[in-house]
Scaffold this motif. Structure first.
Motif, short mmCIF file in Angstrom:
data_model
loop_
_atom_site.label_atom_id
_atom_site.label_comp_id
_atom_site.label_asym_id
_atom_site.label_seq_id
_atom_site.Cartn_x
_atom_site.Cartn_y
_atom_site.Cartn_z
N ILE A 122 0.94 -1.30 -0.03
CA ILE A 122 0.09 -0.01 0.13
C ILE A 122 0.58 1.37 0.01
CG2 ILE A 122 -0.17 0.25 2.53
CD1 ILE A 122 -3.36 0.91 2.14
N SER A 123 0.30 2.49 -0.72
CA SER A 123 1.21 3.44 -0.68
C SER A 123 0.51 4.53 0.39
CB SER A 123 0.95 4.13 -2.13
OG SER A 123 0.00 4.62 -2.37
N SER A 124 1.37 5.63 0.61
CA SER A 124 1.05 6.55 1.72
C SER A 124 -0.34 7.25 0.98
CB SER A 124 1.98 7.52 1.96
OG SER A 124 2.37 8.14 0.68
N GLY A 125 -0.30 7.53 -0.16
CA GLY A 125 -1.39 7.97 -0.73
C GLY A 125 -2.80 7.10 -0.55
N GLU A 126 -2.43 5.83 -0.70
CA GLU A 126 -3.66 4.99 -0.44
C GLU A 126 -4.25 5.01 1.04
OE1 GLU A 126 -3.23 1.67 -4.01
OE2 GLU A 126 -1.75 1.67 -2.33
N ILE A 127 -3.25 4.88 1.93
CA ILE A 127 -3.48 5.13 3.32
C ILE A 127 -4.36 6.45 3.41
CG2 ILE A 127 -2.71 5.17 5.68
CD1 ILE A 127 -0.35 3.33 4.82
N ALA A 128 -3.80 7.58 3.01
CA ALA A 128 -4.05 8.78 3.22
C ALA A 128 -5.69 8.67 2.71
CB ALA A 128 -3.39 9.81 2.46
N GLU A 129 -6.07 8.37 1.43
CA GLU A 129 -7.23 8.33 1.10
C GLU A 129 -8.16 7.49 1.80
OE1 GLU A 129 -8.18 8.74 -2.70
OE2 GLU A 129 -10.19 8.43 -1.82
N GLY A 130 -7.97 6.24 2.41
CA GLY A 130 -8.63 5.51 3.24
C GLY A 130 -8.87 6.05 4.81
N VAL A 131 -8.05 6.96 5.09
CA VAL A 131 -8.35 7.46 6.36
C VAL A 131 -8.84 8.90 6.46
CG1 VAL A 131 -6.90 5.59 7.49
CG2 VAL A 131 -6.14 7.86 7.34
N ALA A 156 1.25 13.39 2.65
CA ALA A 156 2.55 13.74 3.24
C ALA A 156 2.57 13.68 4.98
CB ALA A 156 2.50 15.29 2.95
N GLN A 157 1.05 13.75 5.26
CA GLN A 157 0.95 13.44 6.77
C GLN A 157 1.21 12.22 7.24
OE1 GLN A 157 0.30 14.81 9.76
NE2 GLN A 157 -1.91 15.85 9.23
N VAL A 158 0.88 11.16 6.24
CA VAL A 158 1.01 9.86 6.63
C VAL A 158 2.62 9.46 6.58
CG1 VAL A 158 0.79 7.54 5.74
CG2 VAL A 158 -1.07 8.97 5.57
N ARG A 159 3.34 10.05 5.63
CA ARG A 159 4.64 9.76 5.69
C ARG A 159 5.35 10.44 6.83
NH1 ARG A 159 3.76 10.92 0.08
NH2 ARG A 159 5.19 12.71 0.16
N LYS A 160 5.00 11.71 7.04
CA LYS A 160 5.71 12.45 8.46
C LYS A 160 5.26 11.69 9.55
CE LYS A 160 8.02 15.54 9.89
NZ LYS A 160 8.35 16.90 10.18
N ASP A 161 4.02 11.41 9.74
CA ASP A 161 3.96 10.40 11.08
C ASP A 161 4.68 9.52 11.28
OD1 ASP A 161 1.59 12.26 11.79
OD2 ASP A 161 0.23 11.19 10.75
N LEU A 162 4.95 8.48 10.12
CA LEU A 162 5.62 7.27 10.23
C LEU A 162 7.07 7.67 10.30
CD1 LEU A 162 4.16 5.43 7.04
CD2 LEU A 162 3.44 5.11 9.64
N ALA A 163 7.48 8.76 9.76
CA ALA A 163 8.99 9.16 9.77
C ALA A 163 9.50 9.28 11.24
CB ALA A 163 9.15 10.37 9.10
N TYR A 164 8.55 9.62 12.16
CA TYR A 164 9.22 9.93 13.70
C TYR A 164 9.57 8.73 14.31
CZ TYR A 164 6.37 14.39 14.34
OH TYR A 164 6.21 15.64 14.18
N ARG A 200 10.94 2.91 -1.40
CA ARG A 200 10.84 4.03 -2.14
C ARG A 200 10.32 3.29 -3.60
NH1 ARG A 200 14.73 8.74 -0.70
NH2 ARG A 200 14.75 8.16 1.43
N GLY A 201 9.42 3.86 -4.49
CA GLY A 201 9.02 3.55 -5.68
C GLY A 201 7.85 2.72 -5.53
N VAL A 202 7.68 1.97 -4.55
CA VAL A 202 6.89 0.56 -4.18
C VAL A 202 5.88 0.96 -3.07
CG1 VAL A 202 6.63 -1.57 -3.27
CG2 VAL A 202 8.85 -0.93 -4.59
N GLY A 203 5.95 1.28 -2.08
CA GLY A 203 5.24 1.48 -0.79
C GLY A 203 5.58 1.07 0.30
N TYR A 204 4.53 0.39 0.93
CA TYR A 204 4.67 -0.27 2.26
C TYR A 204 4.22 -1.75 2.18
CZ TYR A 204 5.33 4.57 3.91
OH TYR A 204 5.85 6.01 3.83
#
Lengths: 210, 210
Positions: A32-41, A46-54, A61-65
Motif C-alpha cells: 500500500i502507498s502513503s496515498g492509499e492510506i491517506a485516502e482510506g483514512v 504527506a501527513q502519513v509519511r511524516k507521522d511514520l517518519a517519527y 521508495r517507488g513501491v510503498g509499504y
DNA sequence: TAGATTGTTAATCGATTAACAATC
DNA sequence: TAGATTGTTAATCGATTAACAATC
C-alpha cells in the motif's frame, strides 16, 4: 537517545492507520502507498509519511509499504504487542457498555477486574469476571499488576477512585466522568467527555450562520 | 462579518469552562478571575483570557468575571441556549448507555427518537421513547426536524446509517463506530473512538521507557 | 531506463505563551 | 491612589503542508 517529541495527533492517527491496515490486510492486499492510506483514512499523503517518519523507515521508495509489516510496526509502536490488563470501575450505563465492548478485546485490552459500590451488582458475573466491591479495588488491582484503570463512576466519586487507582500503581487512566481530575505527572490520564463532543458539534452548527 | 477562525481546542475548553462555572455558581460564588478558572480546569490564565477574547469582552479589569454572566455567555456561544433534538441509532451496549446518559439531558440534548434493527428491541420503551425500526429513520428524523444524529451501530452498517441521517437533513453526527465515515462537507461529524483513546495511553506508558 | 513513491527538508500555517498597557 | 486583573499584542512554539532529492 534523542527522543524527538511526537505530537499526540500523530499517535491518534497511527492508531487509525493501524486499524485501517488490519482491514486492508484482511482483503489480502500486500502493498500500500502513503496515498492509499491517506485516502482510506482521510488525511494527506504527506501527513502519513511524516507521522511514520517519527519512528523509522518502513517503506520502499517507488513501491510503498508492506501491509502486514507496517501494521505490525504500528502495533508495536502503540504498545500493543502484548495484552494489557484493565480494571473497570463503575458498572453504570457506561461501565456496562464498556465491559461488553468488542473493540477493546480486539486490540488486546483485557478487562480483568470490575468494581462497583452497589451491593446488588457485587458478586454478579460480567462474562468471566465477577463484580467486586469497590473497597477491594486497591488490593486486587495491585495483585493483578493491572496497568490501566477505566473510571466510569459518578462525577462526585471520580477523584476518590482515581486516587485509589494511583495508589494501586496503575500507569494510565481513562476517565469518562465529566470532572477535572488530579493525578501525579507520571500517570497518563485521558478524558472522554461525551457532552463536550456534542457541544463542539452544536457550536459548529451555530457558527455556520455567520 | 470578520469571522476569525476559532481553534477547535478553544471550543472544547469553552465547554469545560462552562461546566466548571455551573459548579462554581452552585456554590454561590459571584465573581471569578481567569486565574481561578485556569486553576479549576487545569490550563493557564492566559489561555482562558485568549479563548474568551475570540468572542468578546466578558470581564471587568481589576475585578474578574461575573460567574452567572460568563456562564450564560458561554452556553450561548456553544449553541446551548435552547434544547437540541437528538436521534440515537443503534441500541447495543453503547447506544443503551447513551440513551440513559444524564449528562446529555443536563446540557439540553434531548433524545427524541431511537432506532434499532433488532425486532426484539423495536417497540420497547426507553424512558418515554419507543424504539423504532431503522427503516423509519429517515421519515421520523425529518418530521421531528432532528438536527443531531448519534451513530452507535456496528462498523459495517455505520456508513449506510450516516447516509440516511444526511438524507433526513441532520446537521451534525456523533459517531461511535470505529470506521472512517464520508459525509458532505456541510455536515459536522465527530468521532468518539474508545480504543484509540486507550492506545494513546499505552503509547505514552511505553514511551516513558525512553 | 522510466515511472513511482518514499523519506526529509524548508516553508507555511496555526496555536500557545508571555508581557504589558488599559482600566476597574 | 494603589492593587488587581483584564484584553490584546508580539514572541514563541509546534504541527502541517509542499516540494523534491533519493532510490526502488
Amino acid at each position: 537517545m534523542k527522543t524527538l517529541k511526537v505530537p499526540e495527533a500523530t499517535i491518534i492517527r497511527l492508531s487509525v492507520y493501524s486499524r485501517y491496515l488490519t482491514e486492508v490486510d484482511r482483503k489480502g492486499i500486500i502493498t500500500i502507498s502513503s496515498g492509499e492510506i491517506a485516502e482510506g483514512v482521510g488525511v494527506s499523503p504527506a501527513q502519513v509519511r511524516k507521522d511514520l517518519a517519527y519512528f523509522g523507515e518502513f517503506g520502499t521508495r517507488g513501491v510503498g509499504y508492506n501491509v502486514k509489516d507496517l501494521r505490525q510496526h504500528l502495533l508495536k509502536i502503540l504498545g500493543l504487542s502484548a495484552d494489557w490488563s484493565v480494571a473497570l470501575v463503575g458498572l453504570g450505563n457506561i461501565g456496562l457498555a464498556l465491559s461488553n465492548f468488542k473493540g477493546f478485546v480486539e486490540r488486546g485490552f483485557i478487562i480483568s477486574s470490575i468494581f462497583d459500590a452497589d451491593p446488588n451488582k457485587i458478586g454478579t458475573m460480567i462474562g468471566h469476571v465477577e463484580v467486586q466491591a469497590v473497597e477491594k479495588l486497591e488490593e486486587v488491582v495491585r495483585q493483578n499488576s493491572t496497568q490501566i484503570g477505566i473510571v466510569a463512576v459518578p462525577a462526585a466519586e471520580a477523584q476518590e477512585i482515581v486516587d485509589q487507582l494511583v495508589k494501586a500503581n496503575v500507569k494510565a487512566i481513562l476517565n469518562f466522568s465529566p470532572v477535572v481530575l488530579n493525578v501525579p505527572p507520571e500517570i497518563e490520564l485521558r478524558n472522554v467527555d461525551l457532552a463536550v463532543n456534542l457541544e463542539v458539534l452544536t457550536f459548529n452548527v451555530c457558527a455556520q450562520r455567520y
